[in-house]
Design a protein around this motif. Structure first.
Motif, PDB file in Angstrom:
ATOM      1  N   GLU A 179      19.308  98.115   3.426  1.00 28.71           N
ATOM      2  CA  GLU A 179      18.977  96.740   3.036  1.00 28.71           C
ATOM      3  C   GLU A 179      19.754  95.721   3.883  1.00 28.71           C
ATOM      4  N   GLU A 184      19.116  91.859   4.330  1.00 27.15           N
ATOM      5  CA  GLU A 184      19.173  91.543   2.898  1.00 27.15           C
ATOM      6  C   GLU A 184      20.390  92.198   2.251  1.00 27.15           C
ATOM      7  N   SER A 189      26.205  96.718  -1.123  1.00 30.14           N
ATOM      8  CA  SER A 189      26.206  97.196   0.265  1.00 30.14           C
ATOM      9  C   SER A 189      27.639  97.550   0.679  1.00 30.14           C
ATOM     10  N   ASN A 248      18.606 103.779  -2.255  1.00 31.96           N
ATOM     11  CA  ASN A 248      18.030 102.585  -2.860  1.00 31.96           C
ATOM     12  C   ASN A 248      19.148 101.816  -3.567  1.00 31.96           C
TER      13      ASN A 248
END
Length: 694
Positions: A179, A184, A189, A248
């Motif tokens: 991501e 994003e 993260s 994910n």
């Protein structure tokens, strides 16, 4: 570079790291002698004034936030100051004396579970504070976690937010989740990146092999498969880390607080065992039923997961192509990587990802992806063509020619394969083959300006000036806005000593491309030779503004300054050229000329000797050192130098230089020599000779 002053205050002591858009220096604050700080110099990706104004605003906002963080927490690197100078952005940071986590833990030897838990807890506690201030670190990796020597605490350094505002460069891809690659980033993260650090520490991976983890993913889920019986880690910690690095981000820990809670419970021995889910109980009971019943129940009660279909791969591929076409190459790599994980036999996706890596300058990875595409589809002409360009960029010209030839064999109408092979053949000195390839590319695509340009350059270098001019004029007839043919025509005029005509063409090139640094440099050379001091100086300065790291431009400006008696400035320019390129023999020779003119014979002799050490075939340096040794009274050394210079001048067929070297040799050896003829318009290699390389 050492000794340079930044912001009229920070003196550079040492260059710590040099990258394409970021340089890092160890500096001393002139106001506080003996102090040590770290300065990061950020090169913006745009020179547009409006863009720079926006960058400056964002830079200040992010820097203020980072400065506040450092003031509020003792384990965050302090931002001392920030400033802008000559459209470059600078961060002045606290120097943390200690070893980073890579030096401490990623040395190829596994850490114990206790050690990993210890550093996880400490870093997570700092991250919890950072996230509470609505900041994402964005570049968690071992090199950015330093154990401070004074108190042995771990300190977080080098937040990505400020750097990415200016450079748009994402940190080490090995630690970056998908991501974030797609632009994003989430708070978790940072959790993912820290989880990768923990896995590497438990396995005992050295820092340069972290990328292996990205190749150990489940083809179905994208999750990293790292845990096996050979790794000494409890099932409980392994599960925590697995959740930290879930592919994910929605299925990862959603906050640092959640991770801390689970690790603290594990450390205290109060791990809460989850009760078997109702689904699992039902499945156990259903074990007595028929296979069909079990299958139906499993389907009905399985967790809700997205269904992976060809549509997913196609969508990711299309996203990647769109990002590639928009110039978002890192995002394109991320999209193509996801598509490959879902469909690892898709040759086209490997091919496209290789193209994106090529645009990012990662030629080795581009070559690897093209090779994989070829393995999956040996009849893929485009993959051979693409690999050819990667090999060319890596300097593997022979291998590149083989790939271009294979691409042509598979598709004889591939214009660009002929063009690429022509470029590689030029490097292999196969001028005839290169000319034929460029000509074939032109026959296949009559308006292919790049092919005309390269054929024209080849012909110009072979002194086929008439046909070269025809190629350049053809480009102008196709696209009058193209600056390149005017620059090349300028080179032809300059080689014929048609200075005004050359200046006119360089000016035409600049009018079409105001950022054409080479055109400014060459026009400056001609202005200098013609005695137009101010015009030449302005052109050299412009060339250096466009490319501040261009060693040759400093060298040329130094020659210009020397020719007008600005000896100290000339010394500074040649010294700067040497700092930027320590193998620049011409810069040493030219600095030697200035030292000789100033009567600094020892320094001049050292410079000429260094030029010769770099290039043993440098006749002019031997000649100039011979002059210096003559002035020093070293007759035997001077004779040896003039003899060597004479031999090299004869090899080149440089008649004027041969005469000069023979005259000096005859004088030293006591032979009569005829009077020196009137000066010729061709410059001869006197101690002040220039060596501009066009």
């Amino acid at each position: 570079m050492n000794g340079q002053i930044l912001d009229a205050r920070y003196r550079i002591l040492k260059v710590l790291n040099v990258e394409e858009v970021v340089q890092t220096y160890l500096v001393e604050d002139a106001i506080i002698p003996g102090s040590q700080l770290v300065v990061k110099q950020l090169h913006p990706g745009s020179e547009n004034l409006q863009n720079l104004a926006n960058l400056q605003r964002l830079f200040v906002q992010e820097a203020e936030t980072l400065q506040q963080l450092g003031q509020e927490h003792g384990q965050i690197q302090k931002l001392v100051a920030y400033f802008e100078e000559n459209s470059e952005f600078y961060l002045v940071q606290e120097f943390i004396n200690g070893n980073n986590l890579a030096e401490e833990s990623l040395r190829g030897k596994p850490l114990t579970e206790e050690q990993v838990i210890s550093f996880l807890l400490e870093v997570l506690e700092v991250l919890e504070f950072v996230h509470s201030r609505e900041v994402i670190h964005g570049d968690i990796k071992p090199a950015n976690i330093i154990r401070r020597e004074s108190d042995q605490k771990l300190v977080l350094v080098d937040f990505s937010a400020v750097q990415e505002v200016v450079t748009t460069i994402v940190g080490n891809i090995e630690y970056v989740p998908v991501e974030q690659l797609r632009g994003e980033p989430q708070y978790n993260s940072d959790i993912y990146a820290l989880g990768i650090v923990a896995i590497a520490a438990l396995i005992g991976l050295p820092a340069n092999e972290i990328s292996r983890l990205q190749n150990q993913k489940s083809l179905l889920t994208g999750e990293i498969i790292w845990w096996n019986k050979n790794i000494q880690v409890s099932k409980e910690l392994a599960k925590i880390i697995d959740k930290m690095v879930r592919f994910n981000y929605r299925k990862r820990y959603q906050s640092v607080t959640e991770v801390l809670k689970d690790i603290q419970q594990l450390k205290s021995g109060k791990v809460v065992r989850q009760k078997p889910s109702q689904t699992k109980i039902w499945l156990i009971m259903a074990g007595i039923a028929s296979c069909m019943t079990i299958a139906m129940a499993a389907w009905f009660f399985q967790p809700s997961e997205p269904v992976i279909t060809e549509v997913n791969v196609e969508q990711l591929y299309e996203d990647g192509v769109r990002n590639y076409q928009a110039g978002n190459y890192q995002a394109a790599v991320a999209d193509f990587t996801l598509a490959i994980e879902l469909d690892p036999q898709n040759a086209l996706v490997y091919n496209k990802r290789g193209n994106a890596f090529y645009k990012l300058g990662d030629y080795q990875q581009a070559e690897a992806d093209s090779s994989k595409a070829i393995t999956l589809n040996p009849q893929n002409a485009s993959a051979y063509y693409d690999r050819g360009f990667s090999l060319y960029a890596l300097g593997k010209y022979k291998e590149a020619i083989a790939d271009y030839s294979k691409a042509i064999e598979l598709n004889s109408k591939n214009t660009y394969a002929y063009y690429g092979r022509g470029l590689a053949r030029v490097q292999m000195k196969d001028n005839k083959g290169a000319n034929e390839d460029f000509s074939t590319a032109i026959r296949l695509q009559p308006n292919y300006t790049d092919a005309y340009l390269q054929r024209g350059i080849l012909r110009r270098r072979l002194k086929l000036q008439k046909t070269a001019m025809q190629d350049f004029e053809k480009i102008i007839s196709i696209d009058d806005k193209d600056a390149r043919p005017h620059y090349q025509i300028g080179l032809i005029h300059a080689s014929n000593n048609q200075k005004y005509a050359a200046i006119r063409e360089y000016t035409q090139a600049i009018n079409r491309n105001p950022n054409y640094a080479a055109a400014y440099l060459n026009r400056g050379d001609l202005y200098s030779e013609m005695g137009y001091r101010l015009e030449a100086n302005e052109d050299y300065n412009t060339a250096l503004q466009l490319n501040p790291q261009w060693a040759a431009a400093y060298n040329h400006r130094g020659i210009h300054r020397f020719s007008f008696g600005n000896y100290q400035e000339a010394i500074e320019d040649h010294t700067k050229a040497i700092e930027l390129n320590s193998q620049d023999a011409a810069a040493y020779n030219n600095r030697g000329n200035v030292n000789l003119q100033l009567g600094k014979y020892k320094a001049a002799n050292e410079d000429y000797s260094q030029a010769i050490a770099i290039n043993s075939q440098y006749g002019l340096a031997y000649y100039n050192r011979g002059v210096t040794r003559t002035k020093q009274g070293n007759k035997s050394g001077a004779i040896a130098d003039f003899r060597q210079a004479l031999r090299l001048f004869r090899q080149r067929g440089d008649r004027e230089s041969i005469k000069d070297a023979q005259r000096e040799l005859d004088i030293l050896e006591g032979r009569p020599y005829p009077p020196v003829p009137a000066p010729s318009p061709t410059p001869t290699p006197t101690p002040s000779s220039t060596n501009r390389r066009r």
